[in-house]
Design an enzyme around this catalytic site. Structure first.
Site, PDB file in Angstrom:
ATOM      1  N   CYS A 157      36.318  44.370  43.395  1.00  0.00           N
ATOM      2  CA  CYS A 157      35.045  45.066  43.527  1.00  0.00           C
ATOM      3  C   CYS A 157      34.797  45.426  44.990  1.00  0.00           C
ATOM      4  O   CYS A 157      35.239  44.723  45.888  1.00  0.00           O
ATOM      5  CB  CYS A 157      33.846  44.271  43.036  1.00  0.00           C
ATOM      6  N   ARG A 215      39.796  48.288  45.382  1.00  0.00           N
ATOM      7  CA  ARG A 215      39.389  46.923  45.044  1.00  0.00           C
ATOM      8  C   ARG A 215      38.899  46.814  43.599  1.00  0.00           C
ATOM      9  O   ARG A 215      38.625  45.724  43.116  1.00  0.00           O
ATOM     10  CB  ARG A 215      38.264  46.482  45.978  1.00  0.00           C
ATOM     11  N   TRP A 242      35.343  45.933  39.291  1.00  0.00           N
ATOM     12  CA  TRP A 242      36.498  45.432  38.531  1.00  0.00           C
ATOM     13  C   TRP A 242      35.919  44.340  37.655  1.00  0.00           C
ATOM     14  O   TRP A 242      35.554  43.274  38.152  1.00  0.00           O
ATOM     15  CB  TRP A 242      37.531  44.889  39.522  1.00  0.00           C
ATOM     16  N   ASN A 246      29.782  41.185  44.445  1.00  0.00           N
ATOM     17  CA  ASN A 246      31.180  40.809  44.196  1.00  0.00           C
ATOM     18  C   ASN A 246      31.217  39.305  44.005  1.00  0.00           C
ATOM     19  O   ASN A 246      30.572  38.579  44.757  1.00  0.00           O
ATOM     20  CB  ASN A 246      32.074  41.100  45.411  1.00  0.00           C
ATOM     21  N   GLY A 247      32.037  38.834  43.062  1.00  0.00           N
ATOM     22  CA  GLY A 247      32.170  37.394  42.867  1.00  0.00           C
ATOM     23  C   GLY A 247      31.637  36.977  41.506  1.00  0.00           C
ATOM     24  O   GLY A 247      31.462  37.806  40.608  1.00  0.00           O
ATOM     25  N   GLU A 268      60.364  39.961  43.095  1.00  0.00           N
ATOM     26  CA  GLU A 268      59.358  40.828  43.695  1.00  0.00           C
ATOM     27  C   GLU A 268      59.570  42.282  43.248  1.00  0.00           C
ATOM     28  O   GLU A 268      58.615  43.007  42.965  1.00  0.00           O
ATOM     29  CB  GLU A 268      59.383  40.681  45.233  1.00  0.00           C
ATOM     30  N   LYS A 298      56.892  44.650  41.214  1.00  0.00           N
ATOM     31  CA  LYS A 298      56.497  45.989  41.660  1.00  0.00           C
ATOM     32  C   LYS A 298      56.666  46.986  40.528  1.00  0.00           C
ATOM     33  O   LYS A 298      55.803  47.791  40.241  1.00  0.00           O
ATOM     34  CB  LYS A 298      57.401  46.373  42.837  1.00  0.00           C
ATOM     35  N   GLU A 301      54.106  46.438  37.681  1.00  0.00           N
ATOM     36  CA  GLU A 301      52.734  46.783  38.079  1.00  0.00           C
ATOM     37  C   GLU A 301      52.469  48.277  37.975  1.00  0.00           C
ATOM     38  O   GLU A 301      51.436  48.691  37.476  1.00  0.00           O
ATOM     39  CB  GLU A 301      52.500  46.379  39.544  1.00  0.00           C
ATOM     40  N   HIS A 315      72.086  31.452  30.045  1.00  0.00           N
ATOM     41  CA  HIS A 315      71.409  30.302  29.427  1.00  0.00           C
ATOM     42  C   HIS A 315      70.284  30.758  28.495  1.00  0.00           C
ATOM     43  O   HIS A 315      69.371  29.981  28.229  1.00  0.00           O
ATOM     44  CB  HIS A 315      70.890  29.360  30.515  1.00  0.00           C
ATOM     45  N   LYS A 322      43.003  45.019  44.059  1.00  0.00           N
ATOM     46  CA  LYS A 322      43.508  44.402  45.276  1.00  0.00           C
ATOM     47  C   LYS A 322      42.541  43.315  45.698  1.00  0.00           C
ATOM     48  O   LYS A 322      41.350  43.420  45.450  1.00  0.00           O
ATOM     49  CB  LYS A 322      43.612  45.459  46.381  1.00  0.00           C
TER      50      LYS A 322
END
Ligand code: F6R
Length: 603
Positions: A2, A27, A74, A100-101, A476, A480, A483, A499, A598
């Site tokens: 947010c 965000r 968000w 936010n939060g 990583e 990427k 995402e 395995h 983000k």
């Protein structure tokens, strides 16, 4: 997670609120809105969608008001609907709040307020705050007193901004475990959840700490403690970022721009004073236990660090995903916890550091955002100086963190007598060649990787394999790819394949193998044997490799030769490009992938 923006100006706001919230869209971007005071009445314009979509329907620009707040969301509490979008207003329409939060005790507060006759329009925890301020204002008749009484009742995490018809020239703001910054301008003052909210207009900023609130008007600001109302004098810092860096500068997406900024990000990491590196190395050399923590990409960076410290310094470090840290933490005064965080605000990482600190551990961090909560919390901070990373997925920040971990591992290797001066020099020379090697790779391999991405974009299932230090690179790279493409991509150690996962291999699964340079000896041969295992079962294998190997792969992308210590970072950049181009081939929302945000500042 947010974004909050606010402006109090001598002149009409016009586009400033819109621009502020637009810059923060990375965000959160499922809905947005603005609130401003006009003719002693609060006007709210909000809806579901991106800032541009909402602007086209509700007009977030050309505002004649002088004071306003804005938010891009968000979703955490409540679905993505117009009612749940911020700002939220009190019953009487006299107070508008953005947040936010997460307010932990909002249910109890909401019940109490409903019993007192307040009508709620949304499912959010935030709306409770607007009604609570209204309630306290009825008693006190004073906006600041009502604001403070409200803050004293809130539990949880918040960055808040509020406007009121009863004090229409000011923005009231507050911070508790979620960042909030005041921007100090010449013709206006600002509030923002990060610098991007106002960096276009001023680089002077004052950072609120937990338990503080601010009152911001066009020509002044004050910061006070919630606990006792005492004024807090705080230094004005100058944000060391160029606003140009926050714009796309000719690239179609921030992700591509930031991939191309990696030579610069690596140079910035190499330019950090050795004294800062050595101070942290000293603490690590004295520690009996070292944790490397991060989450998502930064966890994979930590995993990469584990291999570096083992190889270069003969030191065992424990990489732990920050969201799991509390279950494993055995910190004591002989422990160093080194956190890795681009934003410096990630909740799980911040909480892990606090936890370790309480147990007496020494704390350190590699952080990109100056003045962020993590940067200010730890005993040793390395500010990586990569510049703003706007794309939701991390590229240049992660690479710079890996460069810094390499520097730390080299120096720790020297201190522990594992690395000779000669090997140290060779390793440092290799690091200094890295920015140029990335430039060459970007210039000479982008076209090939783009063509491969467009050729294979129809493939929905991927395996990314690597062994040794190429294993965290595979993880990583897989993150990427998933995402930004929304495809199913699994990263795993090459040796793990037989395995279990080998049963997935058929013509509906492609495998990308990260192959080290041939001179890595056994690491090379064992990686090649994974390629053979997959191909023997009819699997299609793309090799990211440094040496030609005719007939070994179905396709190969060759990377320019590099020293063993920096080589893994070249195919990492290659994999970022593969993810980017596959996402563009699939017409994905590259900079703002669905459901992601983000800077995740909630648990
Ligand atoms: C992935 C990504 C995330 C972040 C993670 C930690 O591309 O960006 O996985 O790495 O959310 O964020 P920071 O680094 O801000 O602590």
């Amino acid at each position: 997670m947010c974004g909050i923006s606010g402006v109090a100006s001598f002149h009409p706001i016009h586009d400033r609120l819109y621009e502020g919230v637009h810059q923060l869209e990375y965000r959160g971007y499922d809905s947005c809105g603005v609130a401003f005071v006009e003719n002693r009445h609060i006007e709210v314009r909000k809806d579901v969608g991106t800032v541009d979509e909402v602007d086209s329907r509700a007009n977030l620009r050309n505002l004649e008001a002088h004071v306003g707040i804005a938010h891009t969301r968000w979703a955490t509490h409540g679905k993505v609907t117009r009612e749940n979008a911020h700002p939220h207003v009190s019953c009487d329409g006299a107070f508008a709040v953005v947040h936010n939060g997460i307010i932990a005790n909002y249910r109890a507060l909401r019940e109490r307020l409903q019993q007192a006759g307040h009508r709620f329009r949304s499912e959010t925890d935030t709306e409770t705050i607007a009604h609570l301020v209204e309630d306290h204002f009825r008693r006190t008749g004073n906006v600041e007193a009502a604001w403070v009484a409200t803050l004293r009742e809130l539990e949880g995490s918040y960055a808040l901004a509020m406007i009121s018809v009863h004090d229409s020239d000011r923005i009231y703001c507050a911070r508790q475990e979620s960042p909030l910054i005041i921007g100090v301008g010449t013709d206006a003052n600002y509030v923002g959840s990060d610098f991007n909210a106002f960096i276009e207009y001023t680089k002077n900023a004052v950072i609120l700490d937990d338990g503080e609130y601010g009152i911001v008007s066009k020509d002044s600001y004050a910061i006070k403690r919630v606990r006792d109302g005492e004024v807090v004098e705080k230094p004005v810092m100058v944000i060391p970022w160029d606003s140009e860096l926050s714009r796309k500068g000719g690239y179609p997406h921030f992700m591509l721009k930031e991939i191309h900024e990696q030579p610069q990000a690596a140079r910035a990491a190499l330019a950090i004073e050795n004294s800062a590196i050595l101070a942290l190395v000293q603490a690590m050399a004295e520690a009996r236990r070292i944790y490397l923590i991060g989450v998502g990409t930064t966890y994979y960076v930590a995993l990469y660090g584990q291999y570096l410290f083992a190889e270069l310094a003969d030191v065992d470090v424990l990489p732990v995903s920050s969201d799991e840290f509390r279950y494993l933490d055995k910190s004591d005064p002989n422990t160093v916890v080194l956190a890795i965080s681009q934003s410096g605000e990630t909740y799980d990482t911040l909480m892990s550091l606090r936890h370790a600190k309480e147990r007496g551990a020494k704390t350190a961090a590699i952080v990109n955002v100056v003045g962020s909560s993590i940067a200010r919390l730890v005993d040793h901070v390395l500010l990586q100086g990569s510049g703003p990373e706007v794309c939701v997925v991390s590229t240049k920040a992660a690479l710079a963190q890996m460069v810094l971990l390499t520097r730390l591992a080299i120096e720790l290797g020297v201190v522990r007598g594992k690395l000779s001066r000669g090997s140290q020099e060779a390793a440092c020379d290799a690091l200094h060649r890295l920015p140029g090697e990335i430039e060459t790779l970007l210039n000479e391999r982008s076209g090939l990787i783009r063509a491969a991405a467009y050729r294979h974009a129809h493939m929905h299932n991927w395996l990314f394999l690597g062994r040794g230090i190429y294993y965290p690179i595979a993880l990583e790279s897989a993150l990427k790819m998933k995402e930004v493409t929304y495809l199913h991509v699994e990263g795993m150690p090459g040796g793990f394949l037989k395995h279990g996962t080998l049963s997935l291999v058929d013509e509906n699964l492609y495998t990308l193998v990260f192959v080290p340079p041939r001179e890595s000896g056994e690491l090379y041969t064992l990686t090649v044997s994974c390629v053979e295992e997959v191909r023997a079962r009819g699997g299609f294998v793309i090799g990211f490799a440094f040496d030609p190997a005719p007939g070994l792969f179905d396709e190969i992308i060759l990377f320019p030769p590099a020293h063993a210590i920096t080589a893994p970072l070249l195919p990492l950049v290659g994999a970022q490009l593969l993810a980017y181009f596959t996402a563009t081939a699939l017409k994905r929302n590259v900079d703002k992938p669905r459901s992601l945000a983000k800077s995740v500042t909630v648990a």
